[in-house]
Design a protein around this motif. Structure first.
Motif, PDB file in Angstrom:
ATOM      1  N   VAL A 119     -23.275 -29.200  30.554  1.00  0.00           N
ATOM      2  CA  VAL A 119     -23.987 -28.436  31.054  1.00  0.00           C
ATOM      3  C   VAL A 119     -25.393 -28.961  31.808  1.00  0.00           C
ATOM      4  O   VAL A 119     -25.797 -29.906  31.396  1.00  0.00           O
ATOM      5  CB  VAL A 119     -24.557 -27.108  29.948  1.00  0.00           C
ATOM      6  N   VAL A 120     -25.804 -28.093  32.786  1.00  0.00           N
ATOM      7  CA  VAL A 120     -26.848 -28.674  33.639  1.00  0.00           C
ATOM      8  C   VAL A 120     -27.975 -27.622  33.362  1.00  0.00           C
ATOM      9  O   VAL A 120     -28.019 -26.563  33.664  1.00  0.00           O
ATOM     10  CB  VAL A 120     -26.627 -28.789  35.129  1.00  0.00           C
ATOM     11  N   GLY A 158     -35.129 -22.265  32.955  1.00  0.00           N
ATOM     12  CA  GLY A 158     -34.988 -21.950  31.628  1.00  0.00           C
ATOM     13  C   GLY A 158     -33.278 -21.610  31.351  1.00  0.00           C
ATOM     14  O   GLY A 158     -32.840 -20.928  30.549  1.00  0.00           O
ATOM     15  N   LYS A 159     -32.441 -21.932  32.395  1.00  0.00           N
ATOM     16  CA  LYS A 159     -30.935 -21.484  32.354  1.00  0.00           C
ATOM     17  C   LYS A 159     -30.389 -22.706  32.139  1.00  0.00           C
ATOM     18  O   LYS A 159     -30.767 -23.849  32.479  1.00  0.00           O
ATOM     19  CB  LYS A 159     -30.632 -20.566  33.330  1.00  0.00           C
ATOM     20  N   PHE A 160     -28.959 -22.499  31.960  1.00  0.00           N
ATOM     21  CA  PHE A 160     -28.132 -23.625  31.955  1.00  0.00           C
ATOM     22  C   PHE A 160     -26.844 -23.330  32.748  1.00  0.00           C
ATOM     23  O   PHE A 160     -26.164 -22.284  32.543  1.00  0.00           O
ATOM     24  CB  PHE A 160     -27.644 -23.797  30.426  1.00  0.00           C
ATOM     25  N   ILE A 161     -26.396 -24.158  33.576  1.00  0.00           N
ATOM     26  CA  ILE A 161     -25.280 -24.132  34.424  1.00  0.00           C
ATOM     27  C   ILE A 161     -24.054 -24.821  33.690  1.00  0.00           C
ATOM     28  O   ILE A 161     -24.165 -26.127  33.615  1.00  0.00           O
ATOM     29  CB  ILE A 161     -25.364 -24.669  35.873  1.00  0.00           C
ATOM     30  N   GLU A 162     -22.899 -24.092  33.414  1.00  0.00           N
ATOM     31  CA  GLU A 162     -21.791 -24.368  32.976  1.00  0.00           C
ATOM     32  C   GLU A 162     -20.910 -25.086  33.989  1.00  0.00           C
ATOM     33  O   GLU A 162     -20.712 -24.735  35.006  1.00  0.00           O
ATOM     34  CB  GLU A 162     -21.064 -23.450  32.192  1.00  0.00           C
ATOM     35  N   VAL A 208     -28.233 -19.293  27.018  1.00  0.00           N
ATOM     36  CA  VAL A 208     -28.075 -20.170  25.749  1.00  0.00           C
ATOM     37  C   VAL A 208     -26.886 -20.975  26.120  1.00  0.00           C
ATOM     38  O   VAL A 208     -25.850 -20.659  26.194  1.00  0.00           O
ATOM     39  CB  VAL A 208     -27.847 -19.356  24.683  1.00  0.00           C
ATOM     40  N   PRO A 209     -27.132 -22.527  25.722  1.00  0.00           N
ATOM     41  CA  PRO A 209     -26.262 -23.409  26.252  1.00  0.00           C
ATOM     42  C   PRO A 209     -25.074 -23.188  25.057  1.00  0.00           C
ATOM     43  O   PRO A 209     -25.094 -22.946  23.929  1.00  0.00           O
ATOM     44  CB  PRO A 209     -26.786 -24.577  26.106  1.00  0.00           C
TER      45      PRO A 209
END
Length: 265
Positions: A132-133, A137-141, A154-155
């Motif tokens: 995840v990156v 405040g977000k997470f890129i899968e 949420v990761p």
């Protein structure tokens, strides 16, 4: 010499006229049979077309969804936009697949199947994040092919974070010029896929400084210098043996698997 009599001429005329008449009589039943068969075939074809396209018996009434994990069946149905009520034969399955891939990047594979007489089945396989990156405040899968496919708040549990911290050194700059950011991400994915299972459970961060400078940050603060993504299987075996041999070490270097090193306690 006297010519043929009237009776003889009549017999000859009868003989010459009989074969064509018999042939015509034989042709009539054959012609009727051909006409009847042709009419039946036309009626059968028309009936089939009506049954498939015009009747209410083979209309699309339901859409089933299977294989979802994070997505919901309702999300898949909405993205598929299947024309319920249309003749089942006329449903464009390729167009449905294209819509699903375009609207839901989380979907890795999809199989759209007609389920006669009234259904369409959507069988999907979702992408699995391996890194995840964090962005804001977000997470890129990121999946195992390096595809960034979804942004979540949420990761996912147990998935390491990817940090691209390319240094300003001349070697790192040269590496970045040679290998694009997307290539470095794929290399990090390659490393994440080779980490031994026991280590992967404790891996918090996969840090990329350059193509051949990738390291792992573990849960208890230990560091693993992995190097590039090459020779992953050999590095995994070496790391497992090195950790068993030096259980109190804080730093492990398997960038050259034939010459590993450990330090700290």
């Amino acid at each position: 010499m006297a010519g043929p009599t009237t009776a003889e001429r009549g017999e000859r005329q009868q003989e010459s006229s009989d074969p064509p008449l018999a042939r015509r009589r034989l042709r009539l039943p054959r012609l009727r049979t051909i006409i009847i068969l042709t009419v039946l075939l036309v009626l059968l074809a028309a009936g089939s077309v009506w049954l498939l396209y015009g009747s209410k018996y083979l209309r699309l009434e339901r859409v089933s969804v299977a294989g979802t994990r994070v997505l919901t069946p309702a999300q898949v149905r909405e993205a598929a936009d299947v024309p319920v009520g249309a003749p089942l034969i006329s449903v464009d399955t390729d167009a449905i697949e294209a819509r699903l891939r375009r609207k839901l990047p989380r979907i890795d594979e999809v199989d759209v199947v007609r389920s006669w007489p009234h259904g369409i089945s959507l069988k999907v396989m979702e992408r699995t994040p391996v890194l995840v990156v964090q962005k804001g405040g977000k997470f890129i899968e990121v999946d195992d092919e390096g595809v960034r496919f979804a942004t979540v708040s949420v990761p996912p549990k147990g998935v390491p974070a990817l940090e691209l911290t390319v240094s300003r050194s001349s070697s790192a700059a040269a590496s970045l010029r040679r290998f694009s950011e997307s290539r470095l991400v794929r290399e990090a994915v390659r490393v994440a896929g080779a980490i031994p299972a026991a280590v992967a459970r404790d891996t918090l961060v996969v840090k990329v400084r350059s193509y051949d400078d990738i390291s792992l940050e573990l849960r208890d603060g230990r560091i693993v210098s992995w190097g590039s993504g090459e020779k992953g299987a050999a590095k995994a075996r070496t790391l497992t043996a090195l950790m068993k041999a030096s259980p109190r070490a804080r730093h492990f270097d398997v960038s050259v698997p034939t010459a590993p090193a450990s330090s700290g306690s």
